[in-house]
Structure formats: structure tokens, C-alpha cells
Design a protein around this motif. Structure first.
Motif, short mmCIF file in Angstrom:
data_model
loop_
_atom_site.label_atom_id
_atom_site.label_comp_id
_atom_site.label_asym_id
_atom_site.label_seq_id
_atom_site.Cartn_x
_atom_site.Cartn_y
_atom_site.Cartn_z
N TRP A 26 0.72 -0.67 0.32
CA TRP A 26 0.23 0.01 0.06
C TRP A 26 0.67 1.47 -0.38
N SER A 27 1.37 0.96 -0.99
CA SER A 27 2.70 2.02 -1.25
C SER A 27 1.89 3.92 -1.80
N ASP A 28 0.98 4.05 -1.54
CA ASP A 28 0.08 5.31 -2.21
C ASP A 28 -0.11 5.80 -0.95
N LYS A 29 0.15 6.03 0.41
CA LYS A 29 -0.05 7.07 0.93
C LYS A 29 0.92 6.60 2.52
N ASN A 30 1.28 7.40 3.06
CA ASN A 30 1.65 7.60 3.98
C ASN A 30 3.25 6.59 3.74
N PRO A 31 4.14 6.46 3.20
CA PRO A 31 5.65 6.36 3.19
C PRO A 31 6.02 5.83 4.05
N LEU A 32 6.38 4.57 4.80
CA LEU A 32 6.99 5.16 5.89
C LEU A 32 8.23 4.63 6.13
N LEU A 33 8.70 3.70 5.14
CA LEU A 33 9.86 3.57 4.97
C LEU A 33 10.94 4.65 3.82
N PRO A 34 11.98 5.63 4.19
CA PRO A 34 12.64 6.24 4.07
C PRO A 34 12.40 5.69 2.63
N SER A 35 12.46 6.37 0.76
CA SER A 35 12.71 6.07 -0.57
C SER A 35 14.37 5.75 -0.22
N ASP A 36 15.48 6.72 0.04
CA ASP A 36 16.63 6.74 -0.37
C ASP A 36 17.42 5.56 0.44
N PRO A 37 17.98 4.77 -0.05
CA PRO A 37 18.60 2.77 0.02
C PRO A 37 19.47 3.19 1.33
N TYR A 38 20.40 4.74 1.59
CA TYR A 38 21.16 4.69 3.15
C TYR A 38 20.10 4.51 3.78
N GLN A 39 19.29 5.59 3.77
CA GLN A 39 18.27 6.02 5.04
C GLN A 39 16.96 4.40 5.60
N ARG A 40 17.13 3.92 4.25
CA ARG A 40 16.46 2.97 4.43
C ARG A 40 16.93 1.22 5.73
N ALA A 41 18.50 1.80 4.97
CA ALA A 41 19.17 0.54 5.45
C ALA A 41 19.06 1.42 6.85
N GLN A 42 19.87 2.38 7.38
CA GLN A 42 20.40 2.62 9.06
C GLN A 42 18.81 2.53 9.40
N PHE A 83 9.18 4.05 10.16
CA PHE A 83 9.11 2.47 10.62
C PHE A 83 9.99 2.37 11.88
N VAL A 84 11.05 3.50 11.98
CA VAL A 84 11.84 3.38 13.63
C VAL A 84 10.86 3.40 15.02
N ASP A 85 9.98 4.62 14.19
CA ASP A 85 9.28 4.91 15.45
C ASP A 85 8.12 3.91 15.58
N ILE A 86 6.88 3.11 14.36
CA ILE A 86 6.32 2.36 14.83
C ILE A 86 7.51 1.33 15.49
N ALA A 87 8.35 0.54 15.64
CA ALA A 87 9.58 -0.03 15.71
C ALA A 87 9.10 -0.02 17.35
#
Length: 218
Positions: free
Chosen positions: A78-94, A152-156
Motif C-alpha cells: 500500500w505504497s500510495d499513502k504515508n510512506p513508512l520507510l525512506p526512499s533513499d537506500p542509505y536511509q532505509r538501511a539506517q 518505520f523506526v517510530d513504529i518499532a
């Protein structure tokens, strides 16, 4: 044909609540099914035969297991609303790095705070605060770990935020004097509609925690 989305969960679970929050952040309609973890349903055992744990997201008959794996799946489907992970690969890895930190360095002492006593509990409290201080340093002056956006991290962490009061009462200590900035972010997260509609009453969690302590004879 509308998606069929079922969540197998257990109401006080800091892991199950992550899936609830992610689904509500995305506005996904789902059927919630409460599990009795002492008498697991045939559906849970069928859908998660490896770990036999909640949460399990069943999307059109297909199971997705492990809480943050479920959250990432929800974010991608459900990628069309409120992205939970960043789009940048480095930020996603972090983000994934910090979730792994949370589920090891925060979970282990948190578990011992309400299941042990004496010196073991005292050590767990120190380790817990140390881990929270590291997270507070990472948070910095941002409103959320995701910057201006709840993610993502906030949800965790929200799974642990909802247990803060129970941890404090079981361990007879206070988190806020040690981690005021993290506590401010925790309150911000707990006020979100998706979270308010997903987390139980803190007093019910406290009652549940003390029942568990009796089971552990502490």
C-alpha cells in the motif's frame, strides 16, 4: 475484488501493535483476530508453522510473518499513502539498523524488567536506560526518528512506548528524567490516531504485566 486482510494478533503484544499501526497509517481495512497464545489456533499454526508466533498478516490467503517484516510488506503493498520507510537506500538501511538495535538492545532488558527481580532486574534497568539513551542520541532534536514524518523506526519503538508505564511500575524507576527528549517523542507517537486506535489502555498493560510477574513468581 477487494483485498482480504486478516491480522492474527494478541492485544498487549509490542510486536503485534506494529502491524496494527502500519495498517491504520495506510488506511487499510482489516479483520483483527485475537489469539490465545496458550492455545494457538489451527490457523496460526498453519500460517506460521516455523515460529508459531503472532503477528501474522494474511493478505488474500498468503501469510506474512515477523512484525517489522509485516510492516515493510504493508509499506510496499500500500505504497500510495504515508510512506513508512525512506526512499533513499542509505536511509532505509539506517532505519533497519535501528530497528535491529531496538529488538535486541531494548527488548532483552525490557523483558527482564517485568520477569525478574533483585540484581538481575537492576542490571536490566541499567541496560534498558543505556539503550534508550543511545536511541535518544540518534533521535536528536527531530520530532520522530523519521525526521518530520512518523515512520518505520517510530513504529518499532511505539510497541515499547506503550509498555513504558508497566516497565516503570514493575521496576520501580522512571524513564523521563534519563531520557526526556525520547519521552517527548513517545508522547507525540502515542497521540497519533493510528496509534490511539491500536494500543490498549496503559492500565490494562500494567495489570497484564503484574499477572505475568506472578506466573514468573517474582
Amino acid at each position: 475484488m477487494a483485498d482480504e486482510v486478516i491480522l492474527l494478533d494478541f492485544w498487549p503484544s509490542p510486536f503485534g501493535v506494529r502491524a496494527r499501526i502500519a495498517l491504520r497509517e495506510k488506511g487499510v481495512e482489516f479483520e483483527y483476530r485475537e489469539e490465545n497464545l496458550r492455545d494457538k489456533s489451527p490457523l496460526l499454526l498453519q500460517m506460521n508453522p516455523v515460529y508459531k508466533k503472532i503477528p501474522v498478516l494474511i493478505h488474500n490467503g498468503k501469510p506474512v510473518c515477523e512484525s517489522m517484516n509485516v510492516v515493510q510488506y504493508i509499506d510496499e503493498v500500500w505504497s500510495d499513502k504515508n510512506p513508512l520507510l525512506p526512499s533513499d537506500p542509505y536511509q532505509r538501511a539506517q532505519a533497519r539498523f535501528w530497528v535491529d538495535f531496538i529488538d535486541t538492545k531494548v527488548f532483552e532488558p525490557a523483558d527482564k524488567i517485568w520477569s525478574t527481580k533483585g540484581e538481575v532486574q537492576e542490571t536490566a534497568k541499567r541496560e534498558y536506560i543505556e539503550a534508550l539513551k543511545i536511541l535518544e542520541s540518534e533521535l536528536g532534536d527531530k520530532p520522530y526518528f523519521g525526521g518530520d514524518n512518523f515512520g518505520f523506526v517510530d513504529i518499532a519503538m511505539t510497541g515499547y512506548y506503550m509498555w513504558f508505564e508497566a516497565s516503570e511500575k514493575c521496576g520501580n524507576f522512571s524513564i523521563e528524567p534519563e531520557c526526556p527528549t525520547l519521552m517527548a517523542s513517545a508522547r507525540r507517537c502515542l497521540q497519533r490516531d493510528s496509534v490511539v486506535n491500536s494500543v490498549p489502555d496503559p492500565e490494562k498493560i500494567v495489570e497484564f504485566a503484574f499477572k505475568i510477574r506472578k506466573i514468573y513468581c517474582v
